[in-house]
Design a protein around this motif. Structure first.
Motif, PDB file in Angstrom:
ATOM      1  N   HIS A  17       1.336  -1.186   0.111  1.00 47.53           N
ATOM      2  CA  HIS A  17       0.202   0.233   0.200  1.00 47.53           C
ATOM      3  C   HIS A  17       1.076   1.116   0.070  1.00 47.53           C
ATOM      4  O   HIS A  17       0.552   2.463  -0.825  1.00 47.53           O
ATOM      5  N   TRP A  18       1.948   0.993   0.655  1.00 48.70           N
ATOM      6  CA  TRP A  18       2.698   2.365   1.064  1.00 48.70           C
ATOM      7  C   TRP A  18       3.196   2.599  -0.427  1.00 48.70           C
ATOM      8  O   TRP A  18       3.452   3.906  -1.199  1.00 48.70           O
ATOM      9  N   GLU A  47       1.370   4.001  -3.653  1.00 55.18           N
ATOM     10  CA  GLU A  47       0.852   5.646  -3.208  1.00 55.18           C
ATOM     11  C   GLU A  47       1.713   6.612  -3.577  1.00 55.18           C
ATOM     12  O   GLU A  47       1.626   7.524  -4.290  1.00 55.18           O
ATOM     13  N   MET A  48       3.068   5.659  -3.343  1.00 52.47           N
ATOM     14  CA  MET A  48       4.013   6.235  -3.316  1.00 52.47           C
ATOM     15  C   MET A  48       4.690   6.593  -4.840  1.00 52.47           C
ATOM     16  O   MET A  48       5.133   7.682  -5.590  1.00 52.47           O
ATOM     17  N   THR A  50       0.771  15.242  -4.429  1.00 53.72           N
ATOM     18  CA  THR A  50       1.013  14.517  -3.053  1.00 53.72           C
ATOM     19  C   THR A  50      -0.398  14.538  -3.308  1.00 53.72           C
ATOM     20  O   THR A  50      -1.161  14.205  -1.869  1.00 53.72           O
ATOM     21  N   TYR A  55      -3.373  11.830  -2.850  1.00 56.87           N
ATOM     22  CA  TYR A  55      -4.037  10.577  -3.229  1.00 56.87           C
ATOM     23  C   TYR A  55      -4.886  10.039  -4.132  1.00 56.87           C
ATOM     24  O   TYR A  55      -4.950  11.157  -4.887  1.00 56.87           O
ATOM     25  N   ILE A  85       6.565  14.053  -0.972  1.00 52.87           N
ATOM     26  CA  ILE A  85       5.234  12.796  -1.064  1.00 52.87           C
ATOM     27  C   ILE A  85       5.710  11.530  -0.006  1.00 52.87           C
ATOM     28  O   ILE A  85       5.151  11.240   0.871  1.00 52.87           O
ATOM     29  N   CYS A 112       2.871  10.681   2.698  1.00 49.08           N
ATOM     30  CA  CYS A 112       2.933   9.018   2.796  1.00 49.08           C
ATOM     31  C   CYS A 112       3.505   8.698   4.189  1.00 49.08           C
ATOM     32  O   CYS A 112       4.244   7.243   4.681  1.00 49.08           O
ATOM     33  N   LEU A 154      -1.247   8.595   5.454  1.00 51.40           N
ATOM     34  CA  LEU A 154      -1.386   7.250   4.824  1.00 51.40           C
ATOM     35  C   LEU A 154      -3.160   6.714   5.344  1.00 51.40           C
ATOM     36  O   LEU A 154      -3.790   6.544   4.301  1.00 51.40           O
ATOM     37  N   ASP A 180      -6.855   6.502   3.723  1.00 51.44           N
ATOM     38  CA  ASP A 180      -7.265   5.079   2.951  1.00 51.44           C
ATOM     39  C   ASP A 180      -8.541   5.217   3.900  1.00 51.44           C
ATOM     40  O   ASP A 180      -9.717   4.234   3.312  1.00 51.44           O
ATOM     41  N   TYR A 195      -4.096  -1.138   7.820  1.00 52.64           N
ATOM     42  CA  TYR A 195      -2.533  -0.375   8.864  1.00 52.64           C
ATOM     43  C   TYR A 195      -2.975  -0.732  10.463  1.00 52.64           C
ATOM     44  O   TYR A 195      -3.726  -0.734  10.792  1.00 52.64           O
TER      45      TYR A 195
END
Length: 319
Positions: A83-84, A87-88, A97, A99, A247, A251, A256, A260, A280
């Motif tokens: 997920h991390w 997104e990056m 930046t 989402y 970013i 993130c 983050l 979500d 998370y």
């Protein structure tokens, strides 16, 4: 797993000829959907996928997916930061930046019930998967699709996976049972992280010119800006140091996680997990020390020693 000279194995017997044995005894009380049911495809266990088609049929369809020259796929064992990094990557590609409007499950090939939805995605497509290489599209190899491979400390990975499973599990499923089942070959459908890493190393050995960018979870936590700059070069986008700093900040784990909560899962997944599903938890390095007992840690160390004897090919950032 692939065999020497055959990086992505050829198709095996059709599903009708594969016999799935009944769910075996479950002494460690794992959630049933995580138990290995005996079905394999291309020599690799088939995951019990949350889609309408039977899992082997779905894998066969995935294998025939058309890939594009500019596709990028995040490949990783579960709980290694998909997920991390997803997104990056979205932010690098968009140069902002902002989402993503949808969570990464919409671009997860094995969770996509209707694979034609992937054809409708704009290029460059940022896809992701926990599947073994042997179950990814055949054209990944043919078109040299860029792969971003995530690696995490095995004990932290195991702890995160346990809490992920625990959300929808029998009451008797505890961490001691998890460690025992996870370290037992053939018990779970996903097997374990060392097996996943071993097949990735085998793929690399057979295809040394395939574009693969490895990211260690711990390195990304320690110096996200440097990793983002390298990642931008790998996918071929311009990214200033300021953008990479922005970013990295956007993130951060808590930001983050909050982002979500504002995004909905695909409908078929929402129906499956009616009580919700929290991706998370902590996102920290070294949290395994707060979970493993001394005896459990020793058991896991013995397991890892057996795996290292078979050859793991990747160094871990033990902390």
């Amino acid at each position: 797993m692939s065999t020497p000279g055959d990086s992505i194995p050829t198709e095996t017997a059709p599903y009708a000829e594969l016999t799935c044995r009944d769910v075996k005894a479950n002494p460690y009380h794992f959630p049933e959907r995580h138990l290995f049911r005996g079905a394999t495809y291309n020599g690799v266990p088939v995951l019990n996928l949350p889609v309408s088609a039977d899992p082997v049929t779905h894998i066969k369809r995935i294998r025939k997916l058309s890939m594009r020259d500019d596709d990028v796929i995040i490949v990783a064992f579960p709980k290694c930061g998909t997920h991390w990094v997803s997104e990056m990557l979205h932010m690098l590609e968009s140069g902002s930046t902002d989402y993503a409007t949808q969570p990464k499950e919409f671009a997860m090939v094995e969770f996509t019930d209707d694979l034609t939805q992937l054809d409708q995605m704009a290029s460059p497509r940022l896809l992701n998967s926990h599947l073994y290489i042997a179950h990814l599209p055949e054209q990944v190899l043919e078109k040299k699709v860029k792969l971003i491979h995530l690696i995490r400390n095995p004990k932290d990975c195991a702890v995160s996976l346990y809490y992920h499973m625990k959300q929808h599990s029998p009451e008797l499923f505890n961490f001691d049972n998890f460690v025992r089942g996870y370290t037992t070959e053939g018990y779970t459908t996903m097997s374990h992280q060392p097996n996943y890493l071993r097949q990735m190393a085998e793929f690399e050995k057979d295809n040394p010119d395939h574009p693969i960018f490895h990211i260690h979870y711990e390195d990304l936590k320690k110096d996200p800006v440097s990793i983002l700059q390298e990642l931008a070069r790998f996918v071929g986008v311009e990214a200033s140091q300021k953008l990479c700093h922005d970013i990295a900040s956007a993130c951060g784990f808590n930001r983050l996680k909050q982002a979500d909560t504002r995004r909905d899962l695909p409908e078929h997944l929402s129906k499956r997990f009616t009580n919700g599903f929290n991706i998370y938890r902590k996102g920290v390095v070294g949290d395994w020390k707060n979970t493993f007992t001394v005896a459990q840690s020793e058991m896991f160390d013995q397991f890892m020693a057996r795996q290292e004897a078979k050859g793991l090919h990747y160094n871990f950032r033990w902390q």
